[in-house]
Design a protein around this motif. Structure first.
Motif, short mmCIF file in Angstrom:
data_model
loop_
_atom_site.label_atom_id
_atom_site.label_comp_id
_atom_site.label_asym_id
_atom_site.label_seq_id
_atom_site.Cartn_x
_atom_site.Cartn_y
_atom_site.Cartn_z
N THR A 17 -6.10 8.69 -4.80
CA THR A 17 -5.00 8.46 -4.00
C THR A 17 -4.08 9.49 -3.44
O THR A 17 -3.99 9.73 -2.18
N PRO A 18 -3.44 10.26 -4.42
CA PRO A 18 -2.61 11.43 -3.88
C PRO A 18 -3.37 12.38 -3.38
O PRO A 18 -3.03 13.00 -2.33
N LEU A 19 -4.65 12.84 -3.87
CA LEU A 19 -5.39 13.73 -3.24
C LEU A 19 -5.73 13.46 -1.78
O LEU A 19 -5.89 14.26 -0.91
N ILE A 20 -6.19 12.08 -1.29
CA ILE A 20 -6.43 11.82 -0.18
C ILE A 20 -5.27 11.70 0.69
O ILE A 20 -5.22 12.08 1.74
N VAL A 21 -4.10 11.27 0.41
CA VAL A 21 -2.79 11.71 0.99
C VAL A 21 -2.56 13.13 1.42
O VAL A 21 -2.37 13.43 2.63
N LEU A 22 -2.94 13.92 0.62
CA LEU A 22 -2.73 15.44 0.78
C LEU A 22 -3.77 15.84 1.78
O LEU A 22 -3.55 16.60 2.56
N TRP A 23 -4.88 15.43 1.63
CA TRP A 23 -6.08 15.63 2.57
C TRP A 23 -5.81 15.22 3.89
O TRP A 23 -6.01 16.05 4.96
N GLN A 24 -5.28 13.94 4.00
CA GLN A 24 -4.98 13.27 5.42
C GLN A 24 -3.75 14.45 6.17
O GLN A 24 -3.73 14.59 7.25
N ILE A 76 -3.08 -3.30 0.96
CA ILE A 76 -3.16 -1.95 0.81
C ILE A 76 -4.46 -1.22 1.12
O ILE A 76 -4.67 -0.50 2.17
N GLY A 77 -5.63 -1.70 0.83
CA GLY A 77 -6.73 -1.45 1.17
C GLY A 77 -7.14 -1.59 2.76
O GLY A 77 -8.03 -0.77 3.36
N LEU A 78 -6.92 -2.58 3.28
CA LEU A 78 -6.98 -2.93 4.66
C LEU A 78 -6.20 -2.07 5.47
O LEU A 78 -6.62 -1.58 6.69
N LEU A 79 -4.98 -1.85 5.17
CA LEU A 79 -4.37 -0.80 5.79
C LEU A 79 -4.78 0.56 5.94
O LEU A 79 -4.79 1.40 6.81
N PHE A 80 -5.35 0.98 4.55
CA PHE A 80 -5.90 2.21 4.72
C PHE A 80 -7.24 2.17 5.92
O PHE A 80 -7.69 3.00 6.44
N VAL A 81 -8.09 0.85 5.67
CA VAL A 81 -9.08 0.85 6.53
C VAL A 81 -8.78 0.95 8.00
O VAL A 81 -9.29 1.67 8.76
N ILE A 82 -7.75 0.16 8.45
CA ILE A 82 -7.52 0.21 9.66
C ILE A 82 -6.85 1.69 10.22
O ILE A 82 -6.87 1.58 11.63
N VAL A 122 0.62 3.01 -4.25
CA VAL A 122 -0.42 3.09 -5.31
C VAL A 122 0.09 4.10 -6.31
O VAL A 122 -0.25 3.52 -7.44
N PHE A 123 0.75 5.15 -6.05
CA PHE A 123 0.94 5.78 -6.99
C PHE A 123 2.26 5.36 -8.10
O PHE A 123 1.93 5.49 -9.28
N ILE A 124 3.00 4.68 -7.49
CA ILE A 124 3.91 3.98 -8.60
C ILE A 124 3.26 2.86 -9.20
O ILE A 124 3.63 2.87 -10.23
N GLY A 125 2.57 2.32 -8.42
CA GLY A 125 1.69 1.34 -9.11
C GLY A 125 0.83 1.85 -10.40
O GLY A 125 0.90 1.24 -11.60
N GLY A 126 0.29 3.18 -10.17
CA GLY A 126 -0.41 3.82 -11.33
C GLY A 126 0.68 4.22 -12.50
O GLY A 126 0.04 4.21 -13.54
N LEU A 127 1.72 4.72 -11.93
CA LEU A 127 2.83 5.13 -13.17
C LEU A 127 3.05 3.74 -13.91
O LEU A 127 3.15 4.05 -15.02
N ALA A 128 3.13 2.76 -13.38
CA ALA A 128 3.49 1.35 -14.10
C ALA A 128 2.26 1.17 -15.17
O ALA A 128 2.56 0.72 -16.36
N ARG A 129 1.11 1.18 -14.54
CA ARG A 129 -0.13 1.09 -15.33
C ARG A 129 -0.05 1.94 -16.49
O ARG A 129 -0.40 1.78 -17.67
N LEU A 130 0.29 3.40 -16.52
CA LEU A 130 0.16 4.38 -17.36
C LEU A 130 1.18 3.85 -18.42
O LEU A 130 0.85 4.03 -19.62
N TYR A 131 2.44 3.62 -17.75
CA TYR A 131 3.36 3.02 -18.87
C TYR A 131 2.93 1.92 -19.91
O TYR A 131 3.16 2.15 -21.01
N GLU A 132 2.43 1.03 -19.19
CA GLU A 132 1.94 -0.12 -19.73
C GLU A 132 0.84 0.38 -20.73
O GLU A 132 0.77 -0.30 -21.86
#
Length: 129
Positions: free
Chosen positions: A113-120, A56-62, A81-91
């Motif tokens: 990450t959502p703010l970066i997506v909106l900014w992009q 994920i990080g490398l794909l953002f970089v490229i 990333v957001f869905i992973g964050g929701l899973a982390r929040l649930y846990e």
């Protein structure tokens, strides 16, 4: 365009987190994340998920050089990333939110990450994409 350059820099800086955590999880294993006891299955799972995090990080970089052209990529990566964050929040709601690095990861996943997506998307729109 200045805004594009600032976004590129922000994406590079933000990408340090998943790249660093991914590499640490691959190289050091669950001990990176404070695990005191572990099984072979946990080591395997952490290694796999750390590889995904690194990717994920490398794909953002490229995506940085032509950041305005990658709306779909940013949306897909951001959703992962957001869905992973929701899973982390649930846990976290079930078991507690862990150490500060895990709490900061939650902020990265659900807010930054959502703010970066909106900014992009804004930069893409301003560039006519």
């Amino acid at each position: 365009m200045l805004e594009k350059r600032v976004l590129q820099f922000a994406v590079l800086i933000a990408s340090i987190v998943p790249i660093g955590a991914g590499l640490a999880g691959i190289i050091i294993g669950p001990w990176t994340f404070g695990a005191r006891s572990y099984s072979v299955d946990l080591i395997s799972h952490v290694g796999y998920l750390s590889g995904l995090l690194l990717a994920i990080g490398l794909l953002f970089v490229i995506s940085v050089p032509n950041v305005e052209k990658h709306k779909d990529r940013f949306l897909i990566l951001g959703a992962i990333v957001f869905i992973g964050g929701l899973a982390r929040l649930y846990e976290g709601l079930l078991t507690g939110f862990g150490t500060m690095p895990h709490q900061l990861a939650l902020v990265m996943e659900l807010i930054i990450t959502p703010l970066i997506v909106l900014w992009q998307r804004r930069v893409a729109r301003l560039s006519g994409r």
